[in-house]
Design an enzyme around this catalytic site. Structure first.
Site, PDB file in Angstrom:
ATOM      1  N   LYS A 129     -38.450  38.644  57.847  1.00  0.00           N
ATOM      2  CA  LYS A 129     -38.235  39.976  58.260  1.00  0.00           C
ATOM      3  C   LYS A 129     -36.786  40.279  59.096  1.00  0.00           C
ATOM      4  O   LYS A 129     -36.422  39.238  59.285  1.00  0.00           O
ATOM      5  CB  LYS A 129     -39.581  40.158  59.571  1.00  0.00           C
ATOM      6  CG  LYS A 129     -39.406  38.778  60.672  1.00  0.00           C
ATOM      7  CD  LYS A 129     -40.671  39.187  61.491  1.00  0.00           C
ATOM      8  CE  LYS A 129     -40.581  37.944  62.532  1.00  0.00           C
ATOM      9  NZ  LYS A 129     -41.777  37.945  63.665  1.00  0.00           N
ATOM     10  N   THR A 163     -45.912  37.352  59.927  1.00  0.00           N
ATOM     11  CA  THR A 163     -46.147  38.446  60.715  1.00  0.00           C
ATOM     12  C   THR A 163     -46.891  39.586  59.786  1.00  0.00           C
ATOM     13  O   THR A 163     -46.737  39.824  58.682  1.00  0.00           O
ATOM     14  CB  THR A 163     -44.652  39.029  60.820  1.00  0.00           C
ATOM     15  OG1 THR A 163     -44.065  38.252  61.517  1.00  0.00           O
ATOM     16  CG2 THR A 163     -44.547  40.345  61.446  1.00  0.00           C
ATOM     17  N   ASN A 182     -35.787  37.969  61.921  1.00  0.00           N
ATOM     18  CA  ASN A 182     -35.388  36.582  61.678  1.00  0.00           C
ATOM     19  C   ASN A 182     -34.284  36.408  60.946  1.00  0.00           C
ATOM     20  O   ASN A 182     -33.894  35.270  60.082  1.00  0.00           O
ATOM     21  CB  ASN A 182     -36.563  35.809  60.930  1.00  0.00           C
ATOM     22  CG  ASN A 182     -37.747  35.356  62.091  1.00  0.00           C
ATOM     23  OD1 ASN A 182     -37.455  35.410  63.205  1.00  0.00           O
ATOM     24  ND2 ASN A 182     -38.759  35.172  61.398  1.00  0.00           N
ATOM     25  N   ASP A 236     -41.895  33.471  56.633  1.00  0.00           N
ATOM     26  CA  ASP A 236     -41.811  34.624  57.832  1.00  0.00           C
ATOM     27  C   ASP A 236     -40.622  35.488  57.830  1.00  0.00           C
ATOM     28  O   ASP A 236     -39.812  35.687  58.738  1.00  0.00           O
ATOM     29  CB  ASP A 236     -41.751  33.881  59.286  1.00  0.00           C
ATOM     30  CG  ASP A 236     -42.045  34.729  60.386  1.00  0.00           C
ATOM     31  OD1 ASP A 236     -42.719  35.949  60.308  1.00  0.00           O
ATOM     32  OD2 ASP A 236     -41.707  34.340  61.868  1.00  0.00           O
ATOM     33  N   ASP A 294     -34.868  30.784  61.994  1.00  0.00           N
ATOM     34  CA  ASP A 294     -36.151  30.561  62.626  1.00  0.00           C
ATOM     35  C   ASP A 294     -37.115  30.090  61.325  1.00  0.00           C
ATOM     36  O   ASP A 294     -37.970  30.774  60.693  1.00  0.00           O
ATOM     37  CB  ASP A 294     -37.107  31.840  63.095  1.00  0.00           C
ATOM     38  CG  ASP A 294     -38.157  31.532  64.016  1.00  0.00           C
ATOM     39  OD1 ASP A 294     -38.677  30.462  63.707  1.00  0.00           O
ATOM     40  OD2 ASP A 294     -38.759  32.490  64.807  1.00  0.00           O
TER      41      ASP A 294
END
Length: 373
Positions: free
Chosen positions: A191, A224, A194, A189, A207
């Site tokens: 991005k 995502t 985060n 994840d 996260d």
């Protein structure tokens, strides 16, 4: 501006010395000898990770000693709250997860993984767990407070990052992914939302809700939409390659101000990703274009980070020329940007949220499902 959501099921001081290398050697790339020495260091870090993974954490603090200050963020399962330890006055960030929501979203296993990973992980560019608690209705993950806010916030405010800043951040993400993969962790994840900016200008990846220990391949669809790798979308089974693809998307977005694959509907975004079609802005120089092309590579066998040289393909790429990797690892390279931070407890780099009470039930809810927490 667009919005995007993820879908799916103590600050340690690290000091690493690569040995005797001339400044020219460091600036112009990373030698095989340097990488061999660094691999020994990674093996030590992996061993320490495995030891913490197998040993239950022991805490010397009571939950009642933590005073709520302010909400820093909200998410699908709960919120993140700034805390102050009443005895030491130290600040923490507490992630509050509501058991009922975790159950409904079928995220119990992911949440347990997140807890254990946060307890075990230790690297300069990742957050880690300080304490954890649970009560009748909630689970609480307590981590260091990172006052600079999300990369996403700064990226939107600046429009895009100047190349020296993008390069500074990208080098830390490369090292963080190399460490996680060495510990057999697939993150899934990556991005700007985060990634937090610390008071010293360096990064902290946060996260770990979709992170897991990987043995072989996995098939879970999570992450995502704009950052998902083709092999994940196509349900082919995947490994660490998905993190390097996400790094390519992050690299592009930091330098352009927007992601390479975006559409109004997730399915159209997925079609663009699987086709691997995107356009680089005219502001991208030849070295950056070449790096992006080698990371956003649909053919996994040709994607940087996955091939036999691993992270060395990044460390020796022309776009990273000038990066002193040992200085970055030890947080000794001057940061191009340091977030404004007026005083301890300053939350100016975070959005404002309405405060909501945390009211545990009078009886223990979902006791069996959260027995291992």
């Amino acid at each position: 501006m667009y919005s995007r959501k993820a879908y799916g099921p103590s600050k340690d001081v690290l000091s690493y010395k690569a040995g005797t290398q001339t400044p020219t050697e460091i600036r112009d790339g990373y030698t095989e000898q340097q990488q061999l020495q660094y691999t020994k260091y990674l093996k030590q870090l992996r061993s320490e990770f495995q030891q913490r993974w197998c040993q239950p954490a022991q805490y010397n603090i009571e939950f009642s000693e933590l005073e709520r200050v302010k909400t820093l963020g909200t998410g699908a399962f709960g919120r993140v709250i700034l805390l102050r330890h009443t005895k030491s006055n130290k600040l923490y960030a507490m992630k509050v997860l509501e058991k009922e929501k975790v159950i409904k979203m079928k995220q119990v296993d992911h949440t347990l993984y997140e807890k254990r990973i946060l307890e075990a992980i230790r690297f300069p560019f990742t957050v880690s767990m300080e304490f954890s608690f649970k009560d009748n209705s909630y689970i609480y993950f307590i981590m260091p407070f990172v006052p600079g806010g999300e990369m996403f916030t700064h990226l939107r405010r600046m429009g895009k990052f100047e190349e020296p800043l993008a390069k500074f951040y990208a080098s830390q993400v490369v090292l963080a992914l190399e460490y996680m993969h060495f510990c057999n962790l697939v993150y899934r994840d990556l991005k700007p939302e985060n990634i937090l900016i610390d008071r010293n200008g360096y990064l902290k990846i946060t996260d770990f809700g979709f992170c897991k220990i990987l043995q072989g391949r996995t098939w879970t669809l999570c992450g995502t939409p704009e950052y998902l790798a083709p092999e994940l979308i196509l349900s082919k089974g995947y490994g660490f390659s998905v993190d390097w693809w996400s790094f390519g998307v992050l690299l592009y977005e930091m330098n352009a101000g927007y992601p390479p694959f975006y559409a109004n509907e997730p399915m159209k975004t997925y079609e663009k990703i699987v086709a691997g079609k995107y356009r680089c802005p005219s502001s991208f120089n030849a070295d950056l274009r070449d790096l992006v092309r080698n990371v956003l590579q649909v053919d996994i066998s040709k994607r940087f980070g996955v091939m036999k040289n691993g992270a060395m393909d990044y460390k020796n790429h022309k776009w990273f020329r000038g990066i002193e990797w040992e200085a970055i690892l030890n947080c000794r390279a001057p940061p191009p940007f340091v977030p404004k931070y007026r005083s301890p407890g300053d939350t100016g780099n975070f959005e404002r949220y309405d405060e909501e009470p945390i009211a545990p039930a009078s009886y223990c809810r979902y006791e069996s499902e959260f027995m291992e927490f």
